[in-house]
Write an enzyme that holds these catalytic residues in place. Structure first.
Site, PDB file in Angstrom:
ATOM      1  N   ASP A   1      64.274   3.567 -22.510  1.00 24.16           N
ATOM      2  CA  ASP A   1      65.674   2.624 -22.420  1.00 24.16           C
ATOM      3  C   ASP A   1      65.661   2.271 -23.731  1.00 24.16           C
ATOM      4  OD1 ASP A   1      66.990   1.262 -20.348  1.00 24.16           O
ATOM      5  OD2 ASP A   1      65.242   0.371 -19.634  1.00 24.16           O
TER       6      ASP A   1
ATOM      7  N   GLN B   1      63.456  -2.070 -14.763  1.00 22.81           N
ATOM      8  CA  GLN B   1      64.925  -2.503 -14.577  1.00 22.81           C
ATOM      9  C   GLN B   1      64.987  -3.782 -14.714  1.00 22.81           C
ATOM     10  OE1 GLN B   1      67.714  -0.421 -13.939  1.00 22.81           O
ATOM     11  NE2 GLN B   1      69.116  -2.161 -14.024  1.00 22.81           N
TER      12      GLN B   1
ATOM     13  N   LYS C   1      70.375   6.251 -10.805  1.00 22.79           N
ATOM     14  CA  LYS C   1      69.537   6.958 -11.753  1.00 22.79           C
ATOM     15  C   LYS C   1      68.799   7.765 -10.967  1.00 22.79           C
ATOM     16  CE  LYS C   1      69.625   2.827 -14.732  1.00 22.79           C
ATOM     17  NZ  LYS C   1      68.937   1.396 -15.219  1.00 22.79           N
TER      18      LYS C   1
HETATM   19  N1  GUN Z   1      69.999  -3.761 -16.825  1.00 20.23           N
HETATM   20  C1  GUN Z   1      71.347  -3.633 -17.027  1.00 20.23           C
HETATM   21  N2  GUN Z   1      71.233  -2.651 -17.957  1.00 20.23           N
HETATM   22  C2  GUN Z   1      69.919  -2.169 -18.343  1.00 20.23           C
HETATM   23  C3  GUN Z   1      69.628  -1.017 -18.806  1.00 20.23           C
HETATM   24  O1  GUN Z   1      70.211  -0.368 -19.676  1.00 20.23           O
HETATM   25  N3  GUN Z   1      68.231  -0.587 -18.442  1.00 20.23           N
HETATM   26  C4  GUN Z   1      67.567  -1.564 -17.678  1.00 20.23           C
HETATM   27  N4  GUN Z   1      66.112  -1.311 -17.895  1.00 20.23           N
HETATM   28  N5  GUN Z   1      67.982  -2.642 -17.362  1.00 20.23           N
HETATM   29  C5  GUN Z   1      69.198  -2.651 -17.352  1.00 20.23           C
END
Ligand code: GUN
Length: 292
Positions: free
Chosen positions: A120, A97, A53
């Site tokens: 998100d 995350q 990211k």
């Molecule tokens: N962990 C696995 N997929 C995601 C996601 O799309 N966003 C976040 N914040 N954590 C994750």
């Protein structure tokens, strides 16, 4: 028949190039979209996702920072940081995350994020908006799956979509997206889960089959109808190479299914790059809305 491979990397690059123009427009107005990521602990998958990211942000000229807490960080510390970030105008988007360590209540942390910065799309306000058909931020992986389908010529409209997996991150929001009476949606959606009695009988009815159960190669060729379109959301680590790289497989038995399906996404190189890209889309949108 050998399936067409749906190339997530290529489609993601297409979207990112469209997005670069929007990011450049903002730059001309003196606005740099800002994304802050919060990671707790050193889970290798989370470290790798956050790195991806960060790289995507750099490529698009999005300012990003990652705040790392140790594995034993207290819930109150993480909550206090989220409160601080909610007020920080540098950051238009906040991402925590997941998964968080067990001693931290993820719902409490996600609920603390300002819904206007919730790139998100996990805050209950944004989940509710999505369900009623007025999305604000759409969760990145399901939004990426919808874009993959549309942009590879497999519009879900009128199709029977069978989703395997009912997570809050993928299965449930994807159901909410595809069931809406909207362009690129309007599908008949079935959601299968661990309580489904005859999984194979249901998956064989799918025009579009989406595997998001987090179980390596759980979808086998006998569970797929001849000519179906298969989207594999799974990313499962099944080992490590001699060089220490993670060996990843999806939720589908790719080699067998590709002889039967009309089209299929690979792992890696399918849904993964789309998830990151849709996060960038949400971050640029957050910056546009907060500066309007
Ligand atoms: N962990 C696995 N997929 C995601 C996601 O799309 N966003 C976040 N914040 N954590 C994750």
């Amino acid at each position: 028949m050998t399936a067409k491979i749906i190339d997530g990397t290529k489609i993601a690059a297409e979207i990112r190039s469209e997005l670069k123009d929007k990011a450049d427009e903002l730059k001309k107005k003196g606005i740099t979209p800002g994304l802050v990521m919060v990671r707790v602990g050193e889970d290798p998958a989370s470290v790798s996702y956050v790195r991806g990211k960060t790289k995507a942000s750099e490529e698009l000229g999005i300012y990003s920072e990652t705040i790392v807490f140790p594995e034993d960080a207290k819930e109150e510390e993480v909550l206090a940081k989220v409160e601080e970030l909610n007020k920080d105008p540098k950051f238009h988007g906040i991402l925590v995350q997941l998964p968080l360590p067990k001693h931290i209540d993820s719902d409490k942390v996600l609920n603390a994020i300002d819904p206007r910065k919730d790139v998100d799309g996990f805050h209950p306000v944004n989940v509710g908006k999505l369900l009623i058909g007025e999305p604000f931020f759409m969760p990145c992986t399901p939004h990426g799956v919808q874009q993959l389908l549309i942009r590879s010529g497999y519009d879900p409209a009128g199709k029977h979509v069978v989703i395997c997996g009912r997570s809050n991150i993928v299965g449930k929001p994807l159901m909410a997206i595809l069931v809406q009476k909207k362009k690129g949606a309007n599908a008949t959606v079935t959601v299968c889960h661990t309580g489904t009695k005859d999984l194979a009988a249901t998956t064989r009815q799918a025009d579009i089959l989406i595997a998001a159960m987090g179980s390596p190669k759980a979808i086998t060729a006998d569970m797929v109808r001849e000519g179906a379109v298969v989207i594999d959301v799974g990313v499962n680590q099944v080992g490590t190479t001699a060089e220490g790289k993670r060996i990843l497989v999806g939720d589908c038995d790719f080699d067998a299914i590709k002889e039967k399906a009309e089209a299929i996404t690979p792992v890696p190189g399918g849904v993964g790059p789309m998830t990151v890209t849709m996060l960038m889309v949400n971050t640029v949108r957050a910056a546009e809305m907060q500066s309007a």
